[in-house]
Scaffold this motif. Structure first.
Motif, short mmCIF file in Angstrom:
data_model
loop_
_atom_site.label_atom_id
_atom_site.label_comp_id
_atom_site.label_asym_id
_atom_site.label_seq_id
_atom_site.Cartn_x
_atom_site.Cartn_y
_atom_site.Cartn_z
N SER A 144 0.83 -1.21 0.00
CA SER A 144 0.00 0.00 0.00
C SER A 144 0.86 1.25 0.00
O SER A 144 0.60 2.20 -0.76
CB SER A 144 -0.93 -0.01 1.21
OG SER A 144 -1.71 1.17 1.26
N LEU A 145 1.89 1.28 0.82
CA LEU A 145 2.75 2.47 0.89
C LEU A 145 3.53 2.68 -0.40
O LEU A 145 3.75 3.82 -0.82
CB LEU A 145 3.72 2.34 2.08
CG LEU A 145 3.07 2.49 3.47
CD1 LEU A 145 4.07 2.14 4.56
CD2 LEU A 145 2.54 3.91 3.66
N ILE A 146 3.96 1.59 -1.03
CA ILE A 146 4.64 1.72 -2.32
C ILE A 146 3.68 2.30 -3.36
O ILE A 146 4.04 3.19 -4.14
CB ILE A 146 5.19 0.35 -2.78
CG1 ILE A 146 6.36 -0.06 -1.89
CG2 ILE A 146 5.64 0.42 -4.24
CD1 ILE A 146 6.83 -1.49 -2.12
N ALA A 147 2.44 1.81 -3.36
CA ALA A 147 1.44 2.34 -4.30
C ALA A 147 1.18 3.82 -4.03
O ALA A 147 1.05 4.62 -4.97
CB ALA A 147 0.15 1.55 -4.17
N ILE A 148 1.11 4.21 -2.76
CA ILE A 148 0.88 5.61 -2.41
C ILE A 148 2.07 6.47 -2.83
O ILE A 148 1.90 7.59 -3.34
CB ILE A 148 0.59 5.74 -0.91
CG1 ILE A 148 -0.79 5.15 -0.61
CG2 ILE A 148 0.68 7.18 -0.44
CD1 ILE A 148 -1.11 5.04 0.86
N ALA A 149 3.29 5.96 -2.61
CA ALA A 149 4.48 6.70 -3.04
C ALA A 149 4.47 6.91 -4.56
O ALA A 149 4.82 8.00 -5.04
CB ALA A 149 5.74 5.95 -2.63
N LEU A 150 4.03 5.91 -5.30
CA LEU A 150 3.95 6.05 -6.76
C LEU A 150 2.89 7.08 -7.15
O LEU A 150 3.08 7.81 -8.14
CB LEU A 150 3.64 4.69 -7.39
CG LEU A 150 4.76 3.65 -7.30
CD1 LEU A 150 4.29 2.30 -7.85
CD2 LEU A 150 5.99 4.13 -8.07
N ILE A 151 1.79 7.14 -6.41
CA ILE A 151 0.78 8.16 -6.67
C ILE A 151 1.37 9.55 -6.45
O ILE A 151 1.15 10.48 -7.24
CB ILE A 151 -0.46 7.95 -5.79
CG1 ILE A 151 -1.24 6.71 -6.25
CG2 ILE A 151 -1.37 9.18 -5.82
CD1 ILE A 151 -2.41 6.36 -5.37
N GLY A 152 2.14 9.71 -5.37
CA GLY A 152 2.80 10.99 -5.12
C GLY A 152 3.73 11.37 -6.25
O GLY A 152 3.73 12.52 -6.71
N LEU A 153 4.51 10.41 -6.71
CA LEU A 153 5.44 10.66 -7.81
C LEU A 153 4.67 11.02 -9.09
O LEU A 153 5.07 11.91 -9.86
CB LEU A 153 6.31 9.43 -8.04
CG LEU A 153 7.50 9.57 -8.99
CD1 LEU A 153 8.47 10.63 -8.50
CD2 LEU A 153 8.20 8.23 -9.15
N TRP A 154 3.57 10.34 -9.31
CA TRP A 154 2.74 10.60 -10.49
C TRP A 154 2.15 12.01 -10.45
O TRP A 154 2.12 12.71 -11.45
CB TRP A 154 1.65 9.54 -10.55
CG TRP A 154 0.58 9.80 -11.57
CD1 TRP A 154 0.72 9.90 -12.91
CD2 TRP A 154 -0.81 9.97 -11.29
NE1 TRP A 154 -0.50 10.13 -13.50
CE2 TRP A 154 -1.45 10.17 -12.53
CE3 TRP A 154 -1.58 9.95 -10.12
CZ2 TRP A 154 -2.82 10.36 -12.63
CZ3 TRP A 154 -2.94 10.14 -10.22
CH2 TRP A 154 -3.55 10.34 -11.46
N LEU A 155 1.69 12.45 -9.26
CA LEU A 155 1.15 13.81 -9.14
C LEU A 155 2.23 14.86 -9.40
O LEU A 155 1.97 15.89 -10.03
CB LEU A 155 0.55 14.01 -7.74
CG LEU A 155 -0.75 13.25 -7.45
CD1 LEU A 155 -1.17 13.47 -6.00
CD2 LEU A 155 -1.86 13.67 -8.39
N VAL A 156 3.43 14.60 -8.91
CA VAL A 156 4.54 15.54 -9.16
C VAL A 156 4.82 15.63 -10.66
O VAL A 156 4.98 16.73 -11.21
CB VAL A 156 5.80 15.10 -8.40
CG1 VAL A 156 7.01 15.94 -8.83
CG2 VAL A 156 5.59 15.23 -6.90
#
Length: 299
Positions: free
Chosen positions: A142-154
């Motif tokens: 879950s945290l890896i997926a959330i980190a990827l979402i953050g990177l995607w938003l950036v």
């Protein structure tokens, strides 16, 4: 009235950030952990009363589950940080974010139900194995997926900044279609089409990233109720617990969205609303990425 609500949301958001920066999260964490342990003890007693057939035991047990979900969400959890940051940085309306908050909490409860009953009925897994799966492996996923979402938003915010810098001037018609000033033709979808496409994709990503990791309290309840033969009561209890979690998540998300609207209104008066939108999205992405990576280091 709307301006007053937005002003209150901005004040709450700023006050909350100041409190957390001053070490308030540690105090909240200690309180939430103690409250969760207390509610778990009470839920165990409630299950014994329910099994014994005491009057009102089911309603009392479900009430304890709702309260547990509420205090669990108050503590350190990535769901409210993800949705709060996304709400602050995106252009998603309040109603959509409230729906995402509710859907993600219910999906998290459903993931716990699937994990437990797949574990006991298909894989004959032990309680310890299911809790390790939920608390370690699914938490990391879950945290890896959330980190990827953050990177995607950036990255999405960076692309918007580049387009704003390089795009030709546009004429905005009454239908909000972007028409090129040089040739008079429309070269891309209008803003409403883009918002709809991004909306459904974003909803799926946000709900999925949160739902991957089931709540520890939900696993506790489902395993105990399965052993006691109280299957439907336990499943319903987990959904009630999810509603308690949703109450906090929705409150955080709504505050973030209203604070964002206040910032955009202020920027619009200065003629900078279009420029500040990708900045907010990029900042939200960086915050999400930082929180997820920081929590991954703790595991």
């Amino acid at each position: 009235m709307r301006n007053a609500v937005i002003l209150i949301a901005v004040a709450l958001g700023v006050g909350g950030l100041i409190y957390l920066a001053g070490g308030g999260m540690d105090q909240i964490t200690l309180w939430a952990q103690g409250a969760q342990r207390g509610f778990q003890d009470q839920m165990a007693l409630g299950l014994r009363a329910l099994r014994a057939g005491q009057p009102g035991a089911l309603a009392t047990f479900w009430g304890l589950c709702f309260a547990y979900g509420f205090v669990h969400a108050v503590g350190p959890g990535h769901g409210k940080f993800l949705l709060g940051a996304y709400g602050a940085g995106s252009q998603a309306p309040l109603g959509r974010m409230v729906g995402i908050g509710l859907a993600s909490s219910l999906a998290q409860g459903l993931s716990a139900i699937v994990l437990v009953y797949a574990g006991v009925l298909i894989f004959d897994a032990s309680r310890e194995a299911m809790q390790i799966t939920g608390d370690i492996w699914l938490e990391r996923a879950s945290l890896i997926a959330i980190a990827l979402i953050g990177l995607w938003l950036v990255s999405r915010a960076a692309r918007k900044m580049i387009r704003q810098t390089m795009a030709a001037p546009v004429i905005v018609s009454d239908q909000n279609h972007g028409i090129c000033e040089e040739c008079g033709h429309r070269h891309s979808p209008d803003m409403h089409e883009v918002a709809r496409a991004q909306g459904w994709r974003d909803i799926a990503l946000l709900v999925g990233a949160i739902a991957i990791r089931p709540c520890t309290g939900a696993l506790f309840v489902l395993i105990l109720t399965w052993r006691m033969g109280l299957v439907w009561q336990g499943i319903a209890a987990v959904l009630v617990m999810a509603l308690g979690t949703a109450a906090v998540t929705i409150a955080v998300t709504a505050t973030a969205v209203l604070a964002r609207d206040g910032a955009l209104d202020w920027a619009d008066k200065l003629g900078r609303a279009r420029a500040i939108t990708p900045v907010l999205e990029g900042g939200a992405g960086l915050f999400i990425l930082f929180v997820a990576l920081n929590m991954l280091k703790i595991l």
